[in-house]
Design a protein around this motif. Structure first.
Motif, short mmCIF file in Angstrom:
data_model
loop_
_atom_site.label_atom_id
_atom_site.label_comp_id
_atom_site.label_asym_id
_atom_site.label_seq_id
_atom_site.Cartn_x
_atom_site.Cartn_y
_atom_site.Cartn_z
N GLN A 94 0.59 -1.21 -0.03
CA GLN A 94 -0.05 0.08 -0.07
C GLN A 94 0.87 1.27 0.18
O GLN A 94 2.19 1.26 -0.05
CB GLN A 94 -0.84 -0.18 1.27
N GLY A 95 0.12 2.39 0.02
CA GLY A 95 0.94 3.50 -0.06
C GLY A 95 1.23 4.25 -1.27
O GLY A 95 1.94 5.46 -1.18
N GLY A 96 1.06 3.79 -2.31
CA GLY A 96 1.35 4.16 -3.81
C GLY A 96 2.61 4.54 -3.97
O GLY A 96 3.54 4.11 -3.28
N ALA A 97 3.05 4.75 -5.20
CA ALA A 97 4.52 4.88 -5.82
C ALA A 97 4.94 5.83 -4.95
O ALA A 97 6.39 5.71 -4.84
CB ALA A 97 4.42 5.25 -7.33
N THR A 98 4.35 6.78 -4.33
CA THR A 98 4.80 7.89 -3.60
C THR A 98 5.49 7.18 -2.33
O THR A 98 6.54 7.87 -1.91
CB THR A 98 3.86 9.03 -3.31
N ALA A 99 4.82 6.32 -1.76
CA ALA A 99 5.74 5.68 -0.61
C ALA A 99 6.98 4.99 -0.83
O ALA A 99 7.96 5.12 -0.22
CB ALA A 99 4.73 4.54 0.24
N TYR A 122 8.38 15.94 -13.36
CA TYR A 122 7.85 16.15 -11.95
C TYR A 122 8.26 15.08 -11.12
O TYR A 122 8.52 14.95 -9.76
CB TYR A 122 6.53 16.37 -12.13
N TRP A 123 7.65 13.69 -11.74
CA TRP A 123 7.71 12.69 -10.71
C TRP A 123 9.16 12.24 -10.12
O TRP A 123 9.35 11.86 -9.06
CB TRP A 123 6.79 11.49 -11.28
N SER A 124 10.12 12.26 -11.02
CA SER A 124 11.35 11.78 -10.80
C SER A 124 12.10 12.97 -9.72
O SER A 124 12.68 12.50 -8.82
CB SER A 124 12.42 11.95 -11.84
N ILE A 168 15.35 5.21 -12.18
CA ILE A 168 14.60 6.23 -13.14
C ILE A 168 13.13 5.90 -13.21
O ILE A 168 12.63 5.39 -12.47
CB ILE A 168 15.14 5.51 -14.75
N THR A 169 12.56 7.08 -13.93
CA THR A 169 11.12 7.09 -13.99
C THR A 169 10.92 6.95 -15.30
O THR A 169 11.00 7.48 -16.41
CB THR A 169 10.74 8.37 -13.57
N SER A 170 10.31 5.61 -15.59
CA SER A 170 10.13 5.20 -16.94
C SER A 170 9.35 6.05 -17.90
O SER A 170 9.39 6.07 -19.00
CB SER A 170 9.64 3.84 -17.14
N ASN A 171 8.15 6.39 -17.36
CA ASN A 171 7.28 7.51 -17.86
C ASN A 171 6.88 8.63 -17.29
O ASN A 171 6.65 8.48 -15.96
CB ASN A 171 6.18 6.48 -18.50
N GLU A 172 6.96 9.69 -17.55
CA GLU A 172 6.89 11.09 -16.74
C GLU A 172 5.62 11.32 -16.92
O GLU A 172 5.26 12.26 -18.17
CB GLU A 172 7.96 12.26 -16.89
N THR A 173 4.56 11.18 -16.11
CA THR A 173 3.34 11.10 -16.38
C THR A 173 2.64 12.63 -16.36
O THR A 173 1.84 12.97 -17.02
CB THR A 173 2.45 10.58 -15.27
N ALA A 174 3.49 13.50 -15.62
CA ALA A 174 3.01 14.94 -15.91
C ALA A 174 3.63 15.68 -16.92
O ALA A 174 3.14 16.72 -17.35
CB ALA A 174 3.32 15.76 -14.30
N SER A 192 13.44 1.14 -11.23
CA SER A 192 12.31 1.91 -12.24
C SER A 192 10.86 2.34 -11.64
O SER A 192 10.41 1.50 -11.39
CB SER A 192 12.34 1.35 -13.87
N ASP A 193 10.66 3.54 -11.54
CA ASP A 193 9.18 3.82 -11.18
C ASP A 193 8.57 3.49 -12.56
O ASP A 193 8.57 4.39 -13.25
CB ASP A 193 9.07 5.19 -10.77
N MET A 194 7.62 2.57 -12.89
CA MET A 194 6.91 2.39 -13.94
C MET A 194 5.44 2.71 -13.95
O MET A 194 4.82 2.11 -14.74
CB MET A 194 7.22 0.64 -14.32
N THR A 195 5.06 3.35 -12.92
CA THR A 195 3.77 3.48 -12.56
C THR A 195 2.73 3.69 -13.87
O THR A 195 1.89 2.95 -14.00
CB THR A 195 3.34 4.57 -11.67
N ALA A 196 3.41 4.47 -14.86
CA ALA A 196 2.12 4.96 -15.90
C ALA A 196 2.37 4.13 -17.11
O ALA A 196 1.41 3.78 -17.88
CB ALA A 196 2.53 6.43 -16.26
N ALA A 197 3.63 3.40 -17.45
CA ALA A 197 3.89 2.72 -18.66
C ALA A 197 3.67 1.40 -18.20
O ALA A 197 3.82 0.37 -19.34
CB ALA A 197 5.11 3.05 -19.34
N ALA A 215 -1.29 0.94 -8.92
CA ALA A 215 -2.15 0.19 -9.52
C ALA A 215 -3.18 1.11 -10.49
O ALA A 215 -3.51 0.61 -11.67
CB ALA A 215 -2.95 -0.74 -8.70
N GLN A 216 -3.26 2.44 -10.07
CA GLN A 216 -4.61 3.14 -10.53
C GLN A 216 -4.33 3.48 -12.09
O GLN A 216 -5.24 4.27 -12.63
CB GLN A 216 -4.94 4.01 -9.65
N LYS A 217 -3.09 3.31 -12.56
CA LYS A 217 -2.98 3.87 -14.03
C LYS A 217 -3.38 2.71 -14.86
O LYS A 217 -4.35 2.87 -15.79
CB LYS A 217 -1.56 4.24 -14.20
N ASN A 218 -2.69 1.56 -14.71
CA ASN A 218 -2.95 0.28 -15.56
C ASN A 218 -3.24 -0.99 -14.94
O ASN A 218 -3.50 -2.12 -15.76
CB ASN A 218 -1.65 0.18 -16.64
#
Ligand code: PLP
Length: 382
Positions: A94-99, A122-124, A168-174, A192-197, A215-218
């Protein structure tokens, strides 16, 4: 409650033309219609059973055979779909990518106490700020000077040979940038923070030590964070790491050291089934390419009416960030787009402008409709 709902429906009736609407939200993102229908059915169908005392999946103990088989099946499906070998553990946290911005350094810095980060938007930047609280963080390369219009070339990265990992942040969502390649960082652990891709193309997991994604992107709904960790980097955790966020302890407990996010895991399972039905990651990659090609083409065709600041080779297939050259038109654009059934096209709050997020559940028809609308608005106000 009832009055509120009527108000909502009422206002929607006033502002949106009837017909199909498309949700371009940056996250939480839209879900596949068939998955939403399954959720509705599951709980509608069990309503009576609930009265007779038979609990729904959300009311069963998480230690029950029923929930355990759900979480095991979810892990198996994910391993099969992505190609995650037994060399890796799969954690449902839990806690999201931010955690994870804090938990990655807590779990991985170890005795080295230092790490490399690549700043691409922004996210990196957020990941760096958080990690700096835990160790010596070297920003090995940053795209800030060029306003994050491209991903810095790896031959210019000033990597620290003593770093515990490279982040790295594989996709910069912002900002709308994406790595279309995997950096070679030698024997250093790549995180890798792969949250968005995540799940939008096949990946070579073996290149990474840690992959994490909200989880809330894909992968469904908010509340679940997926963390994939190579076993050889387990065991470096700082002694103050909370048990629930301690990779090795959660691996030993099969992510059930405490109550896991059961509803989000239930939805993730449905999403993984949907991905199998739809043709897997190769198909998702093809659709992502198709959708983003359609929208970028409309921007590039507009003779400068719209501008996308990101250099072509690093443009994200998932989050298309752009704006009218005359940014004063942005509020008008958003209002009229909404009436047209095109929702949530505002850029990230810290960036402004416009953003079309095209996650897995977005039909290709949504990209076509948006492209048509971009042309129409440009003709009207160009
Ligand atoms: C959405 C997003 C996050 C933040 O996710 P939370 O679940 O809100 O913590 C972090 N990184 C990237 C790349 C994202 O797209």
């Amino acid at each position: 409650m009832r009055a509120e709902r009527m108000l909502l429906t009422g206002s929607r009736r006033r502002t949106v033309t009837p017909g199909t609407t498309y949700n371009f939200a940056g996250g939480p993102s839209m879900l596949p219609a068939s998955v939403l229908a399954q959720v509705r059915e599951e709980f509608a169908g069990e309503e009576l059973a609930g009265e007779s005392g038979r609990p729904t999946i959300l009311e069963a103990p998480f230690s029950s055979a029923r929930f355990r088989s759900l979480i095991e099946d979810t892990e198996l499906r994910l391993r099969r779909l992505v190609g995650i070998s037994d060399e890796y553990v799969v954690l449902f946290l839990q806690g999201g990518a931010t955690a994870q911005f804090a938990l990655v350094p807590l779990n991985l810095l170890g005795n080295a106490g230092r790490a490399d980060y690549i700043e691409t938007g922004y996210w990196s930047h957020r990941a760096i700020e958080e990690a700096q609280r835990y160790g010596w963080i070297n920003v090995a390369s940053s795209g800030a000077a060029s306003h994050f219009s491209s991903i810095p070339k790896p031959d210019g990265w000033r990597l620290d040979p003593r770093a515990a990992y490279v982040h790295i942040t594989s996709n910069e969502t912002a900002d709308g940038l994406e790595y279309h390649w995997t950096p070679d960082v030698g024997s250093t652990a790549l995180v890798s923070d792969m949250t968005a891709a995540f799940l939008t193309r096949p990946i070579d997991v073996a290149r990474y030590a840690v992959i994490y994604a909200s989880a809330q992107k894909n992968l469904g709904v908010a509340g679940l964070t997926l963390v994939v960790v190579r076993r050889d980097v387990l065991g470096r955790a700082h002694p103050h790491t909370p048990s629930t966020f301690h990779y090795a302890r959660q691996a030993d407990a099969r992510s059930m050291l405490n109550t896991p996010p059961m509803f989000a895991i239930y939805v993730a399972n449905l999403i993984l089934q949907w991905l199998d039905r739809e043709g897997g990651l190769a198909e998702m990659e093809q659709r992502a390419q198709q959708r983003s090609d359609i929208v970028y083409a409309a921007i590039d065709r507009s003779d400068g009416f719209y501008r996308c600041p990101v250099e072509r080779q690093d443009r994200s297939r998932i989050n298309i960030c752009f704006r009218p050259a005359n940014n004063d038109l942005t509020p008008l654009f958003l209002e009229q787009a909404m009436r047209h059934g095109l929702l949530n096209l505002a850029g990230h709050g810290r960036i402004g402008g416009l953003r079309a997020s095209l996650y897995n559940a977005m039909p290709v028809a949504g990209a076509h409709t948006l492209a048509q609308w971009l042309g129409e608005f440009a003709r009207r106000y160009g």
